[in-house]
Design a protein around this motif. Sequence first.
Motif, short mmCIF file in Angstrom:
data_model
loop_
_atom_site.label_atom_id
_atom_site.label_comp_id
_atom_site.label_asym_id
_atom_site.label_seq_id
_atom_site.Cartn_x
_atom_site.Cartn_y
_atom_site.Cartn_z
N SER A 1 8.19 73.44 19.47
CA SER A 1 8.98 72.25 19.76
C SER A 1 8.06 71.10 20.15
O SER A 1 7.41 71.15 21.20
CB SER A 1 9.98 72.53 20.90
OG SER A 1 10.88 73.56 20.53
N GLN A 2 8.00 70.09 19.30
CA GLN A 2 7.14 68.95 19.60
C GLN A 2 7.63 68.26 20.86
O GLN A 2 8.82 67.99 21.03
CB GLN A 2 7.14 67.97 18.43
CG GLN A 2 6.06 66.92 18.52
CD GLN A 2 5.81 66.24 17.18
OE1 GLN A 2 6.41 66.60 16.17
NE2 GLN A 2 4.92 65.27 17.15
N GLY A 3 6.71 68.00 21.77
CA GLY A 3 7.06 67.47 23.08
C GLY A 3 6.84 68.49 24.17
O GLY A 3 6.61 68.13 25.33
N ASP A 4 6.91 69.77 23.84
CA ASP A 4 6.57 70.84 24.76
C ASP A 4 5.06 70.80 25.01
O ASP A 4 4.28 70.83 24.06
CB ASP A 4 6.98 72.18 24.15
CG ASP A 4 6.61 73.38 25.03
OD1 ASP A 4 6.03 73.18 26.12
OD2 ASP A 4 6.89 74.51 24.61
N PRO A 5 4.59 70.73 26.27
CA PRO A 5 3.14 70.67 26.52
C PRO A 5 2.37 71.84 25.89
O PRO A 5 1.23 71.67 25.46
CB PRO A 5 3.05 70.71 28.04
CG PRO A 5 4.34 70.15 28.51
CD PRO A 5 5.36 70.61 27.51
N ASN B 1 6.99 71.62 13.60
CA ASN B 1 8.21 72.40 13.39
C ASN B 1 8.08 73.45 12.30
O ASN B 1 8.83 74.43 12.30
CB ASN B 1 9.37 71.47 13.06
CG ASN B 1 9.76 70.59 14.23
OD1 ASN B 1 9.73 71.02 15.37
ND2 ASN B 1 10.10 69.34 13.94
N ALA C 1 1.28 71.53 21.64
CA ALA C 1 0.04 70.94 21.11
C ALA C 1 -1.09 71.96 21.16
O ALA C 1 -1.86 72.10 20.20
CB ALA C 1 -0.33 69.69 21.90
#
Length: 279
Positions: free
Chosen positions: A131-135, A58, A138
């Motif tokens: 946004s963590q969780g968005d492929p 973030n 990473a």
Amino acid sequence: FTTTIPNFIQCAGGLPDGASRCAFLLQMLYEREAEPQQEGIQQWPRAICQLDFRNAFNEDDRAPIMDALCGVASQSYDEGRVQPGDEIKPSLKAARVFFPYAKAMLGTESSLRFQDDRGRAHRMKGTTGVSQGDPFAAFAFCASTQPTWSTVYARSPTTTGAAFMDDSFAEDELPKLLRFMRDAMRAFEQDHKLVMSPAKCKLHMKGVSIDTAHDLVKQCIEADNDLECLRPFLVRHEDPAQDVIQVDGIRVAGVPLGSPEFVTRYVESKRDDILHDLP
């Protein structure tokens, strides 16, 4: 991510089962034998560190993300050694196809929605990170940090490391590893606005007592004023597992490395957590 830096591998961003690969690499480093003792020369133990980014996904600055993907710097990096318009190195040419998408998604404020602990919905604007969780997140984070890791590892050629996304590990003789940790903390704070809290890191030394490990770290800090920022490493907590300095083992991407007793305690704690969650 696996070939551009000779002494570092980023195991996320494309490798299948990257977490296990990262753990296997650190297992090999953990089992590395110390150099033979030379008469008249102080023998430093080898150590493994874990660097902890605060809220990494973030808070990463969006400029390094887009610069890494387009291959050209839009701002200065590395204390001015890289200027706007310079090529970003290592060059991630295969990633440039993602730049238009990254520019469209990260070049403007994001609209974020979340629920608090009372179920109330809130909206806020996001101007940093991904946004963590968005492929895509990473991959973007790994691309963003690769040039900085390249710079830090180039200046510490004896240090060997691996990472799985924002979980980063490195191995070297203790004094060299401490200087590497200091350099990494500075580089990421200056170029990414990412903070690594010394108190949240881990430093593992094999084959010495916990008191000896503390004494060796203290000796290094007091011999080099530039390592003073690492003095929080010396704090001892009521629960030894919360200490930065460890001698029994370390957890790598969810895998325990260390003494049989350390591994057993870790597995038993996870078993107890699972049993506690069962109805």
